[in-house]
Design an enzyme around this catalytic site. Structure first.
Site, PDB file in Angstrom:
ATOM      1  N   HIS A  26      44.814  28.731  28.866  1.00  0.00           N
ATOM      2  CA  HIS A  26      45.278  29.982  29.476  1.00  0.00           C
ATOM      3  C   HIS A  26      46.326  29.813  30.569  1.00  0.00           C
ATOM      4  O   HIS A  26      46.939  30.787  30.991  1.00  0.00           O
ATOM      5  CB  HIS A  26      44.084  30.772  30.004  1.00  0.00           C
ATOM      6  CG  HIS A  26      43.184  31.267  28.904  1.00  0.00           C
ATOM      7  ND1 HIS A  26      43.623  32.126  27.927  1.00  0.00           N
ATOM      8  CD2 HIS A  26      41.881  31.001  28.609  1.00  0.00           C
ATOM      9  CE1 HIS A  26      42.626  32.393  27.087  1.00  0.00           C
ATOM     10  NE2 HIS A  26      41.564  31.710  27.472  1.00  0.00           N
ATOM     11  N   HIS A  53      23.260  58.901  42.826  1.00  0.00           N
ATOM     12  CA  HIS A  53      24.730  58.865  42.788  1.00  0.00           C
ATOM     13  C   HIS A  53      25.190  60.146  42.114  1.00  0.00           C
ATOM     14  O   HIS A  53      25.255  60.229  40.894  1.00  0.00           O
ATOM     15  CB  HIS A  53      25.228  57.651  41.992  1.00  0.00           C
ATOM     16  CG  HIS A  53      24.726  56.341  42.511  1.00  0.00           C
ATOM     17  ND1 HIS A  53      25.230  55.759  43.649  1.00  0.00           N
ATOM     18  CD2 HIS A  53      23.762  55.494  42.059  1.00  0.00           C
ATOM     19  CE1 HIS A  53      24.604  54.612  43.868  1.00  0.00           C
ATOM     20  NE2 HIS A  53      23.691  54.430  42.919  1.00  0.00           N
ATOM     21  N   CYS A  69      34.507  31.394  24.645  1.00  0.00           N
ATOM     22  CA  CYS A  69      35.564  30.384  24.793  1.00  0.00           C
ATOM     23  C   CYS A  69      34.957  28.993  24.931  1.00  0.00           C
ATOM     24  O   CYS A  69      35.493  28.020  24.399  1.00  0.00           O
ATOM     25  CB  CYS A  69      36.470  30.708  25.977  1.00  0.00           C
ATOM     26  SG  CYS A  69      37.733  31.958  25.570  1.00  0.00           S
TER      27      CYS A  69
END
Lengths: 276, 151
Positions: free
Chosen positions: A196, A98, A237
């Site tokens: 959320h 790359h 979470c």
């Protein structure tokens, strides 16, 4: 909508104090970011989606507006070194194949995606190159080298809108992610949506709840002074609600990542963001 | 395996003979979301309840409720209603029901059930088969809430 009388009272009582997110606008090194946009049709219960940046304190917000101030760039620099570092039995570096890391522009916006019938994330693509093309050991999902590299590659898409594919081959993975998002788990018996979606914009003890968007990952957290992966955040979470987290890199978290990415459709990639 | 567990259970039972009247989480009886009978048969201690309310590892009620009586604690959440004057709005049986398992009173609520030890999915190992609060802590919190009057 389940209107909460006490929130109405709060709003009326202390004008502004209970408003969900602030009205600040984000520009990074002069380039404007979209931190607020109409929710895509597949996000049924929200009208507008907001970047997590909009819920942070002014001091935390400021750190993201300038790459010199953004503490995540120490790790981006490590990513640049790693990109040129020869590793593995094939004696190759990423840059052997790359040529220019900038060629990865746009990739972050489309991940995760389905490839050969499997849902793949940025971490999977990187580790595939390491194990199959370099003869090198895979990097651990959330450890330093991996998050440095996902930050460097993600940065190439900064400012571009999140735009994952959710139909066709991706549909069953997306459905699985959605199911997980709305399933209550843990001793506290809560779902991601309870915090959320139903309660973003309010304080939960010392934390200002956001919509739990993933457009800024990996994020530098002031709390642990390092880059945090998407799955690492999911894990945190889940533990907070006393639930056994799914495995980082496992099918459940990959599906959840796809679903959350789709809930952020149209928000600018902010990688690497700063959160508390 | 069953045998071993049964044995351990019997030992635990005798050890806490003083609390023989304690009602197990699965045995609590609700009427319209309320619980009449004390879970311990003993009066709750409001001073202890105040601590449980604030403690992040116990009730952590402050995560979601503001409470002027705990002004010395710096962070009060606002997910649920303020606790000021809560005893003017609810009686003892209602408050016991809400703390024991608020889902019986408020369908689909985010508020955790504090005295339930099964029925939740994928708990962390350390918490599996346990309720968030003990029967005595629930009674202490209820006794504390009953002190929160404005009228």
């Amino acid at each position: 909508m389940n209107l909460k009388p006490w929130i109405a009272v709060l709003v009326a009582g202390v004008a502004g104090a209970a408003s969900a997110q602030d009205s600040n606008t984000l520009s990074i090194d002069g380039e404007p970011m979209v931190t607020e946009v109409a929710a895509p049709a597949h996000v049924e219960n929200l009208d507008t989606i907001y970047s997590g940046w909009r819920f942070r304190s002014a001091e935390t917000q400021a750190l993201e507006t300038d790459d010199f101030d953004n503490p995540a760039f120490v790790f981006v620099d490590q990513g640049i070194d790693l990109f040129d570092k020869v590793d593995g039995t094939e004696n190759k570096a990423c840059s052997s194949c790359h040529e220019n890391v900038e060629d990865f522009a746009g990739l972050r916006t489309q991940l995760p995606r389905v490839q050969d019938g499997e849902l793949v994330t940025m971490e999977n693509l990187i580790n595939d190159c390491r194990t199959e093309r370099m003869g090198a050991e895979p990097w651990k999902w959330s450890k330093g080298p991996m998050t440095a590299m996902t930050a460097l590659i993600g940065l190439q898409s900064r400012g571009m809108p999140m735009n994952v594919t959710i139909d066709g081959e991706a549909a069953p993975f997306w459905e699985q992610g959605k199911e997980l998002y709305y399933t209550r788990v843990g001793q506290l018996d809560m779902s991601c949506s309870n915090c959320h979606e139903d309660n973003y914009g309010v304080m939960i003890r010392a934390d200002h709840l956001s919509q739990g968007q993933i457009n800024g990952f990996p994020t530098y957290r002031l709390k642990n002074a390092k880059l945090n992966s998407i799955h690492g955040r999911f894990k945190g979470c889940m533990k907070n609600i006393r639930a056994t987290p799914f495995a980082e890199g496992g099918d459940e978290f990959k599906a959840l990542e796809l679903y959350l990415a789709s809930r952020g459709e149209g928000l600018s990639v902010e990688t690497p963001s700063v959160r508390n | 395996m069953k045998y071993v567990l049964g044995g351990a259970f019997a030992v635990a039972m005798t050890a806490s003979a003083a609390f023989a009247e304690e009602i197990k989480p699965t045995a609590v009886s609700f009427v319209d979301g309320t619980v009449e009978q004390s879970l311990t048969g003993q009066a709750g201690d409001p001073a202890e309840g105040r601590k449980v309310f604030a403690n992040r590892k116990q009730g952590n009620c402050l995560a979601c409720h503001t409470n002027a009586d705990l002004a010395e604690e710096s962070f009060h959440g606002e997910v649920g209603p303020p606790m000021d004057g809560v005893a003017d709005r609810w009686n003892e049986a209602e408050l016991r029901g809400i703390v024991t398992n608020s889902k019986m009173m408020f369908e689909g609520t985010i508020m955790p059930a504090f005295y339930v030890d099964k029925g939740y999915e994928r708990p962390l190992e350390d918490f599996a088969g346990k309720s968030i609060l003990t029967a005595q802590q629930v009674e202490d919190v209820v006794a504390y809430l009953l002190t929160l009057k404005e009228q």
